[in-house]
Design a protein around this motif. Structure first.
Motif, mmCIF file in Angstrom:
data_model
loop_
_atom_site.group_PDB
_atom_site.id
_atom_site.type_symbol
_atom_site.label_atom_id
_atom_site.label_comp_id
_atom_site.label_asym_id
_atom_site.label_seq_id
_atom_site.Cartn_x
_atom_site.Cartn_y
_atom_site.Cartn_z
ATOM 1 N N UNK A 121 -83.556 76.687 -41.879
ATOM 2 C CA UNK A 121 -82.540 76.307 -40.898
ATOM 3 C C UNK A 121 -81.283 77.146 -41.079
ATOM 4 N N UNK A 122 -80.923 77.427 -42.323
ATOM 5 C CA UNK A 122 -79.762 78.265 -42.587
ATOM 6 C C UNK A 122 -79.948 79.653 -41.975
ATOM 7 N N UNK A 123 -81.133 80.223 -42.122
ATOM 8 C CA UNK A 123 -81.413 81.544 -41.544
ATOM 9 C C UNK A 123 -81.275 81.505 -40.019
ATOM 10 N N UNK A 124 -81.751 80.426 -39.396
ATOM 11 C CA UNK A 124 -81.629 80.268 -37.943
ATOM 12 C C UNK A 124 -80.163 80.172 -37.529
ATOM 13 N N UNK A 125 -79.375 79.372 -38.264
ATOM 14 C CA UNK A 125 -77.948 79.235 -37.940
ATOM 15 C C UNK A 125 -77.235 80.572 -38.099
ATOM 16 N N UNK A 126 -77.494 81.272 -39.207
ATOM 17 C CA UNK A 126 -76.829 82.548 -39.466
ATOM 18 C C UNK A 126 -77.152 83.573 -38.376
ATOM 19 N N UNK A 153 -68.962 83.996 -41.814
ATOM 20 C CA UNK A 153 -69.542 83.260 -42.934
ATOM 21 C C UNK A 153 -69.469 81.764 -42.639
ATOM 22 N N UNK A 154 -70.559 81.061 -42.840
ATOM 23 C CA UNK A 154 -70.539 79.608 -42.705
ATOM 24 C C UNK A 154 -69.813 79.044 -43.913
#
Length: 199
Positions: A56-61, A81-82
């Protein structure tokens, strides 16, 4: 008449395109929580950094970077940057209060569990109106608010200064969403214009 949308506000939507995995659901549904205004929020405010959230982090980034490249098209080497990420739990009758996100550039909300026919996110135009003309024919030019469906599996990105809220849950299940903030990192501004900034 020719109408042009001058200086529009960019609200972008990205669909995950899959169901959450069992591990992702278990992690998000069982986070410790504390009371927020109108609902509850996860104690963990770095949710996307956890191993269970790697996909999910990869999708958000990737979504954040696409938004940055498409909307702002920066000429310098930089990225967003998140900075913080957290989960919101809104039970029947609860709501997500009207707010914006200070100390952030672009914010995102990802819907984990929703009732697609009733859950909506509202955005507000808070600009001062020197002259206010009543209307019964609302459009993108004269509206003070606009809503989008809070659809399960959808990520919505928007400028952090844009005021937003979600109404009270009308059904019987808890609405769950993940929110995050971002901040520019790299070469910001322009050195020759004396606006250069390196973060």
């Amino acid at each position: 008449m020719q109408l042009h949308n001058l200086f529009p506000t960019a609200v972008a939507m990205f669909d995950l395109g899959r169901d959450l995995t069992g591990a992702e659901k278990d992690f998000l549904l069982n986070l410790p929580q504390h009371a927020n205004m109108g609902n509850t929020t996860s104690d963990d405010n770095e949710v996307l950094t956890r191993p269970e959230m790697s996909d999910l982090n990869a999708f958000m980034q990737a979504s954040v970077q696409e938004y940055l490249t498409t909307v702002y098209a920066p000429k310098n080497e930089m990225h967003l940057r998140i900075t913080q990420s957290w989960t919101n739990y809104t039970k029947p009758g609860q709501f997500h209060h009207k707010h914006a996100h200070p100390n952030s550039f672009i914010s995102g909300v990802f819907y984990i569990q929703t009732q697609n026919d009733t859950d909506r996110i509202y955005f507000y135009n808070d600009k001062y109106q020197t002259i206010k003309l009543p209307t019964d024919k609302w459009n993108v030019y004269n509206s003070e608010s606009w809503w989008f469906e809070a659809t399960q599996g959808r990520l919505i990105l928007f400028p952090s200064s844009l005021t937003h809220m979600v109404e009270a849950v009308k059904g019987e299940s808890t609405r769950i969403s993940m929110s995050f903030n971002t901040f520019p990192v790299g070469h910001i501004g322009d050195d020759r214009a004396l606006t250069g900034l390196y973060l």
